[in-house]
Motif scaffolding. Sequence first.
Motif, short mmCIF file in Angstrom:
data_model
loop_
_atom_site.label_atom_id
_atom_site.label_comp_id
_atom_site.label_asym_id
_atom_site.label_seq_id
_atom_site.Cartn_x
_atom_site.Cartn_y
_atom_site.Cartn_z
N LEU A 1 0.83 -1.21 0.00
CA LEU A 1 0.00 0.00 0.00
C LEU A 1 0.86 1.26 0.00
O LEU A 1 0.53 2.26 -0.66
N ALA A 2 1.96 1.22 0.73
CA ALA A 2 2.86 2.38 0.77
C ALA A 2 3.45 2.65 -0.61
O ALA A 2 3.58 3.82 -1.03
N VAL A 3 3.80 1.61 -1.34
CA VAL A 3 4.35 1.78 -2.69
C VAL A 3 3.30 2.39 -3.62
O VAL A 3 3.59 3.34 -4.38
N ILE A 4 2.08 1.88 -3.55
CA ILE A 4 1.01 2.40 -4.42
C ILE A 4 0.69 3.85 -4.08
O ILE A 4 0.53 4.70 -4.98
N LEU A 5 0.59 4.15 -2.79
CA LEU A 5 0.29 5.53 -2.39
C LEU A 5 1.41 6.48 -2.82
O LEU A 5 1.14 7.62 -3.23
N THR A 6 2.65 6.03 -2.72
CA THR A 6 3.77 6.85 -3.16
C THR A 6 3.63 7.21 -4.64
O THR A 6 3.88 8.35 -5.05
N ALA A 7 3.21 6.23 -5.44
CA ALA A 7 3.00 6.49 -6.87
C ALA A 7 1.86 7.48 -7.09
O ALA A 7 1.96 8.38 -7.93
N LEU A 8 0.78 7.33 -6.33
CA LEU A 8 -0.34 8.25 -6.46
C LEU A 8 0.06 9.67 -6.06
O LEU A 8 -0.33 10.65 -6.71
N VAL A 9 0.84 9.77 -5.00
CA VAL A 9 1.29 11.09 -4.55
C VAL A 9 2.23 11.71 -5.58
O VAL A 9 2.20 12.93 -5.81
N ALA A 10 3.05 10.89 -6.22
CA ALA A 10 3.96 11.41 -7.25
C ALA A 10 3.17 12.01 -8.41
O ALA A 10 3.59 12.99 -9.03
N VAL A 11 2.00 11.44 -8.69
CA VAL A 11 1.18 11.93 -9.80
C VAL A 11 0.35 13.14 -9.38
O VAL A 11 0.31 14.16 -10.07
N PHE A 12 -0.32 13.03 -8.22
CA PHE A 12 -1.31 14.05 -7.84
C PHE A 12 -0.79 15.05 -6.80
O PHE A 12 -1.41 16.08 -6.58
N GLY A 13 0.33 14.76 -6.17
CA GLY A 13 0.84 15.65 -5.14
C GLY A 13 1.24 17.02 -5.66
O GLY A 13 1.14 18.02 -4.95
#
Length: 481
Positions: free
Chosen positions: A371-383
Motif C-alpha cells: 500500500l505504501a508503494v502504491i500511495l507513493t506512486a499516487l502522490v507522485a502523480v497528484f501531489g
Amino acid sequence: MRQLRMLAERTPAGRDRYVDFLRALAISLVVLGHWTVTVVTYGTGDLTGFSALDELRWVRLVTWLFQVIPVFFLVGGFANAASLASSRGRGQTATQWLLTRSQRLVRPTTVLLLVLAAGSLVGRLAGGDSAEIRTVVGFATIPLWFLSAYIAVVAFTPVMYRLHLRLGFVVPLTLVALVAVGDVGRLLGHGPLSGGNFLFGWLAIHQIGFAWYDSYAAERETRPLAGQDRSRGLLSHRLPVGRTTAGLLFLVGFGVLLLLTVVGPYPVSMITVPGERLDNSSPPSLALLALAAGQLGLILLVRHRAERWLLRSGPWRVVVAANAVVLTVFLWHLSAVVLLVGGLNLVHWLPPASVGTGAWWAWRLPWLAALAVILTALVAVFGRIEARAARRRPASRPAMAAGRLTPVLRTALTVVGYAGLVMGLLINSMVSMSRPEPLGLPPATLVVYLIGAGILRLLRSAPTESANHLAAAPPDVDRNG
C-alpha cells in the motif's frame, strides 16, 4: 531533493515546526490505522470488506493512539489563527482570507472526485455493475466525511476567532455543553439531537487551537490581531502551556475517558464499530473530547524536546516533504487499497480473512508495504496539484463580472461557495455505499460541489482593491498552513 533542502533551509524563524510535525504525524497515523484494520476477502462469490475491529476487541483500546483526527483539528485551529492574524496584519479582509484558504483544500479534492467519476464511467461502459462501482468509490471517498467537517470549520474561522478573542474559553466550554446535550439525546433514543455534534465537537477542539496559537504568538510578540490578554479565568484567550497544565490535561483527559468508557455508556473504540450503541467519532462525543484533552496534554508535555529535535535538518526535511502533500496522502490512501485489492483479486491472492490468526498478522507487513508503494506512486502523480495550490499568488487574471461585486455580495458568494463544498461532500457520505451510481458518486455531489468550487475559483481570480498591496507584501512568516 535539492528543492526540498532549500525549502527546509529557508524556514522562517517564526514558524512553529512542532505544529507542522503534528499535522504530518496525525495524517500518517490515520492512514496506518485505516490500512491495518481494513479486511477484504471473498464473500458469496464477490469481494466483501469489513473492519478488523469487529473481531479484535482488544485492539479497540489501541484506537486511543490512532484516533488522531482531534490532533488535526487542534493543529488546524493553530494554523488557521496564525494565517488569519497574519493576513489581517497585511490588510486582507476575512473574505480574502477565506478565498485564499480554500485554494489548497479545493484543488486536490476536485481532482480526486473527477478522477473517481471518470474511472467509474469507464468501468460502467466496460460492463461493471453500478452498485459495485458505488461500493468501491464509496470506500475510496470515506476520507471526505472528515474533510467536509474541516472545510466547515475553516469557513467559521473568522467569526469564531473573534468570539475567541472576546470570550476566550467560554466558547469551547459552551460547545462542549452542546455536545453533551447531543449525547444525552442519543442515549435517550433521540438521535437527531446529536446532529449538531458534527460541527460543535470539531469547533470546540479548533477553538483550543486558537488559544494555543495566542500563547505561542504572545511569547514572540508577533500577533497582529489580539493585543494584550488582560483577562483572567474563562475569558482568557491564551492556553497555559506549562508542564503543570499539560500534566493536568493529560491526567484529567484520559481519566475522564476511562470513566466514560469503562464505567459510563460510551464504547471503548474511538473509531466507528458497527453495532455499537454510540459512535465516538461520527459525530464527536464527550468521550472523543476527553481523548482530545488528554492528547493535548501529551503534546504539550513533549513539546520542548520535540522542538529541539526538529531543529535538526534531517527530521525537518521529512516534515517539510510530508506537509507539502499531506492532503493528497489523506485523500488517496483508501484509493490505494482499492488498487491493491483489484490487483490481488486478478491473481486470486488476497490476504487471509481469518482475523487475528498468525497468518493474518504475518500478512499485515507485506500488505502495508504494498500500500505504501502504491500511495507513493499516487502522490507522485497528484501531489504536485496540492503543491501548486499552496503557492498563493495575488489575482492577476481579469474577471470583470466578479471584480465588480460589492464587498457584501462577494462575502455572500464566498459563503455560498463554502456551503456548496460542504454539502456536496456530505451528500456523498450520506448516500448508501450499495446504491447504484453509474459515476460512483451521487450526481448531486458532483453538481453541488463543483458549483461551490467554481464560485470560489471565480472569486479568487477576481482582482481586488488590495491586489497591488498584497503583491508587495512580505511573506507570511508565521503561517503554519
